[in-house]
Design an enzyme around this catalytic site. Structure first.
Site, mmCIF file in Angstrom:
data_model
loop_
_atom_site.group_PDB
_atom_site.id
_atom_site.type_symbol
_atom_site.label_atom_id
_atom_site.label_comp_id
_atom_site.label_asym_id
_atom_site.label_seq_id
_atom_site.Cartn_x
_atom_site.Cartn_y
_atom_site.Cartn_z
ATOM 1 N N GLY A 11 -1.855 6.621 15.219
ATOM 2 C CA GLY A 11 -2.221 7.166 13.906
ATOM 3 C C GLY A 11 -3.446 8.061 14.039
ATOM 4 N N ASP A 139 -9.613 1.488 12.151
ATOM 5 C CA ASP A 139 -9.720 0.038 11.938
ATOM 6 C C ASP A 139 -10.899 -0.607 12.691
ATOM 7 O OD1 ASP A 139 -7.434 0.394 10.488
ATOM 8 O OD2 ASP A 139 -6.109 -0.675 11.860
HETATM 9 O O1 F6P Z 1 -4.171 1.511 12.715
HETATM 10 C C1 F6P Z 1 -4.526 2.519 11.868
HETATM 11 C C2 F6P Z 1 -3.787 2.442 10.566
HETATM 12 O O2 F6P Z 1 -4.320 3.443 9.734
HETATM 13 C C3 F6P Z 1 -3.818 1.079 9.876
HETATM 14 O O3 F6P Z 1 -5.024 0.820 9.244
HETATM 15 C C4 F6P Z 1 -2.626 1.187 8.968
HETATM 16 O O4 F6P Z 1 -2.094 -0.066 8.674
HETATM 17 C C5 F6P Z 1 -1.651 1.971 9.784
HETATM 18 O O5 F6P Z 1 -2.401 2.723 10.709
HETATM 19 C C6 F6P Z 1 -0.771 2.878 8.961
HETATM 20 O O6 F6P Z 1 0.135 3.543 9.764
HETATM 21 P P1 F6P Z 1 1.122 4.693 9.229
HETATM 22 O O7 F6P Z 1 0.346 5.981 9.220
HETATM 23 O O8 F6P Z 1 2.224 4.721 10.226
HETATM 24 O O9 F6P Z 1 1.548 4.313 7.865
#
Ligand code: F6P
Length: 360
Positions: A11, A139
């Site tokens: 991410g 995170d």
């Molecule tokens: O790990 C980073 C993060 O932003 C988390 O806090 C969140 O749960 C996840 O990625 C969301 O991922 P995506 O962008 O795939 O929805």
């Protein structure tokens, strides 16, 4: 002249472009290396999609959110989704990656990402690739570094949201819930909650009892404070319940997407306290936008150090912040262990001292 490769995986988060800028400038301008950027995380390494950096490519990106290379949190090169004639299979493409890296004559790869990206970095190091890892995630849940870049920007965004919710909560005598990211670690909720003066903070590390949450809000009401602010990490769970899952992404190595805790608890709070309760889900706003100065400096330190390590011939390591020093740790020890909030640690204690409830 050395040749180095770089990619951003997982991410996105604020500061990725700042790291890329630091890597490219230090490598090309200071050492005269060639730098190849692979597109969209490990996908670019598997599919051989790349750009050969010119130093001008990183001008003006210091403060830009996102990543100019693109990223992906779906493409695990050791279990890569391949579609042939409409049939989907998952294949180990790591040998192809090794060949591509060799074909470009790359001496060392700089792999920028969170636990998933860095676990693959470790596995490529085991296969003999020279790699240096750079830890990223809003995170802040990687155990081998004190802070990941992107985290402070996410905390700033969440704190700003709490500040704004405060005024409207007070005017309308409501409970305002802010749902923030943080899958298995509640750092964003905890730090923004303290910075923004939340009344209740719910994090995955401290399962809550809804009666205690409601009691806290009712006590405030009885003391003349007719509004309350609740900050809930998306991974928060009750003593008896599970995390709230919003969807399963079956094509992702880490398929669970959390979300919905805010709406789940809003009804419960309203029922138990009788106070109108509203929910704001901050979502991907926490991942976008300009990095705060702290993250710009940390990203620059990480990017420069990654190239300095390559210059010294180091590999199989990740740059890391320990106290105020930038150092490095072995990738073997850096992955697979999440850094979660200690329930009796200093930050939780100071929050409790100033009256914050955790529902425990
Ligand atoms: O790990 C980073 C993060 O932003 C988390 O806090 C969140 O749960 C996840 O990625 C969301 O991922 P995506 O962008 O795939 O929805």
């Amino acid at each position: 002249m050395k040749k180095i490769g770089v990619l951003t995986g997982g991410g996105d988060c604020p500061g990725l472009n700042t790291v890329l800028r630091a890597v490219v400038k230090t490598a090309m301008v200071k050492y005269g290396y060639e730098v190849t950027g692979f597109k969209d995380g490990y996908r670019g390494l598997v599919m051989n999609e790349y750009i050969r950096f010119k130093s001008g490519d990183v001008s003006g990106i210091l403060d830009k959110g996102g990543t100019i290379l693109g990223t992906s949190n779906k493409d695990n090169p050791f279990n890569f989704r391949v579609e042939t004639d409409g049939r989907v299979e998952y294949k180990d493409m790591s040998d192809r990656v090794m060949e591509n890296v060799k074909m470009h004559g790359i001496d060392c790869m700089v792999l920028i990402g969170g636990d998933g990206t860095l676990t693959s970095a470790r596995d490529f190091a085991r296969k003999g690739m020279k790699v240096v890892g750079v830890p990223k995630t809003i995170d802040n849940d990687l155990s081998a570094t004190d802070t990941t870049f992107g985290f402070m920007t996410a905390v700033e965004t969440a704190t700003d949201a709490i500040d704004k919710l405060h005024s409207t909560a007070e005017s309308h005598h409501r409970v305002m819930i802010l749902e923030v990211m943080g899958r298995y670690a509640g750092w964003i909720a905890l730090e923004s909650g303290i910075a923004g003066g939340a009344d209740v903070i719910l994090i995955p590390e401290i399962p809550y009892d809804m009666n205690k949450v409601a009691q806290k809000i009712t006590e405030r009401k009885n003391a003349g404070k007719s509004f309350s602010i609740v900050v809930a990490a998306e991974g928060a769970k009750s003593l008896t319940g599970d995390m709230v899952v919003s969807k399963i992404m079956s094509d992702s190595p880490d398929p669970i997407r959390l979300g919905g805790i805010g709406n789940k608890i809003a009804g419960e709070i309203e029922e138990l306290t009788g106070i109108e309760t509203r929910v704001t889900v901050l979502g991907h706003l926490q991942r976008g936008g300009r990095p705060v100065p702290y993250d710009r400096i940390l990203s620059t330190r990480y990017g420069v150090e990654a190239v300095e390590m390559i210059n010294k011939g180091l590999s199989g390591k990740m740059v890391s912040l320990q106290g105020n020093e930038i150092t490095s740790v072995s990738l073997e020890n850096a992955v697979g262990k999440l850094k979660t909030v200690p329930p009796d640690g200093e930050l939780v204690r100071i929050a409790k001292s100033v009256g914050v409830g955790f529902g425990d």
